[in-house]
Write an enzyme that holds these catalytic residues in place. Structure first.
Site, mmCIF file in Angstrom:
data_model
loop_
_atom_site.group_PDB
_atom_site.id
_atom_site.type_symbol
_atom_site.label_atom_id
_atom_site.label_comp_id
_atom_site.label_asym_id
_atom_site.label_seq_id
_atom_site.Cartn_x
_atom_site.Cartn_y
_atom_site.Cartn_z
ATOM 1 N N SER A 34 -7.207 10.040 6.313
ATOM 2 C CA SER A 34 -5.760 10.015 6.265
ATOM 3 C C SER A 34 -5.104 10.610 5.291
ATOM 4 O O SER A 34 -4.242 11.471 5.379
ATOM 5 C CB SER A 34 -5.164 8.525 6.769
ATOM 6 N N ARG A 56 -18.392 6.791 7.226
ATOM 7 C CA ARG A 56 -18.396 8.208 7.091
ATOM 8 C C ARG A 56 -19.415 8.857 6.338
ATOM 9 O O ARG A 56 -20.253 9.953 6.931
ATOM 10 C CB ARG A 56 -17.100 9.101 6.859
ATOM 11 N N LYS A 70 0.718 -1.137 0.105
ATOM 12 C CA LYS A 70 0.106 0.207 -0.041
ATOM 13 C C LYS A 70 0.870 1.262 -0.033
ATOM 14 O O LYS A 70 0.405 2.280 -0.226
ATOM 15 C CB LYS A 70 -1.009 0.171 1.163
HETATM 16 O O1 PNS Z 1 -7.881 1.686 6.662
HETATM 17 P P1 PNS Z 1 -8.276 1.003 5.630
HETATM 18 O O2 PNS Z 1 -7.212 0.745 4.432
HETATM 19 O O3 PNS Z 1 -9.581 1.268 4.700
HETATM 20 O O4 PNS Z 1 -8.588 -0.550 6.051
HETATM 21 C C1 PNS Z 1 -8.767 -1.639 5.188
HETATM 22 C C2 PNS Z 1 -8.512 -3.053 6.027
HETATM 23 C C3 PNS Z 1 -7.133 -2.879 6.483
HETATM 24 C C4 PNS Z 1 -9.506 -3.308 7.110
HETATM 25 C C5 PNS Z 1 -8.865 -4.073 4.988
HETATM 26 O O5 PNS Z 1 -7.948 -3.779 3.799
HETATM 27 C C6 PNS Z 1 -8.236 -5.593 5.311
HETATM 28 O O6 PNS Z 1 -8.978 -5.848 6.399
HETATM 29 N N1 PNS Z 1 -7.167 -5.978 4.932
HETATM 30 C C7 PNS Z 1 -6.871 -7.294 5.266
HETATM 31 C C8 PNS Z 1 -7.073 -8.514 4.264
HETATM 32 C C9 PNS Z 1 -8.353 -9.221 4.104
HETATM 33 O O7 PNS Z 1 -9.076 -9.683 5.116
HETATM 34 N N2 PNS Z 1 -9.110 -8.877 2.982
HETATM 35 C C10 PNS Z 1 -10.334 -9.466 3.036
HETATM 36 C C11 PNS Z 1 -11.648 -8.714 3.377
HETATM 37 S S1 PNS Z 1 -11.780 -7.319 2.228
#
Ligand code: PNS
Length: 163
Positions: free
Chosen positions: A129, A91, A42
């Site tokens: 962010s 949000r 990312k």
């Molecule tokens: O703050 P963000 O970037 O919106 O958070 C996203 C997050 C970290 C919650 C999401 O990308 C995540 O859970 N990633 C881990 C991989 C996963 O489990 N993917 C399958 C579900 S989409």
């Protein structure tokens, strides 16, 4: 029994919107485990360690908030921590589609996991962010948008990047 929830995200960096959701989550749960995604793909501004440290500092002396990193599937992280509730902040309508998809995918991956959506205070409903980083970089004031430790970290980060 301790009621626990996971609040996952990138937190690059944590904003007052995230802080607001954690404070609201604490009204329902005894412990909030903040799960910081360790995903270099990312290309975050702050390293995983820096992001964790900023959250820890923002919640210094708060026993109800624990900060951990995770990689791989969120549902595995939840299972590993013996937690069945995932908190996500909503949000605006624009968040809904992605959050809906993610919640249902997580449910498909693990039927034991429930996603709980919480709305932040209206004053943070426009905050992200990415927006904070952009505004700061362009010289805008972010004082009321992030914890003081984050403002300081952003100053140091951009000072070093501009050297
Ligand atoms: O703050 P963000 O970037 O919106 O958070 C996203 C997050 C970290 C919650 C999401 O990308 C995540 O859970 N990633 C881990 C991989 C996963 O489990 N993917 C399958 C579900 S989409």
């Amino acid at each position: 029994m301790e009621r626990k929830a996971i609040y996952p995200g990138s937190f690059d960096p944590i904003t007052n919107g995230h802080v607001d959701i954690i404070q609201r989550g604490k009204k329902i749960f005894d412990k909030i485990i903040v799960g910081v995604l360790d995903n270099p793909k990312k290309n975050p501004l702050f390293s995983t360690e820096e992001r964790v440290e900023l959250i820890r500092k923002a919640f210094a002396n708060d026993q109800a908030v624990e900060v951990k990193t995770f990689s791989g599937l969120l549902v595995e992280f939840a299972r590993h921590n013996d937690v069945s509730v995932v908190i996500r902040g909503l949000r605006a309508i624009s968040d809904f589609e992605y959050e809906f998809q993610m919640a249902l995918m997580n449910r498909k991956l693990s039927n034991e996991i429930e996603t709980l959506f919480m709305m932040p205070s209206l004053k943070y409903s426009f905050l992200s962010s990415n927006m904070v980083k952009e505004v700061f970089q362009l010289g805008g004031c972010i004082k009321d948008l992030v914890p003081p430790v984050v403002e300081e970290a952003l100053r140091n980060k951009f000072m070093n990047l501009n050297k």
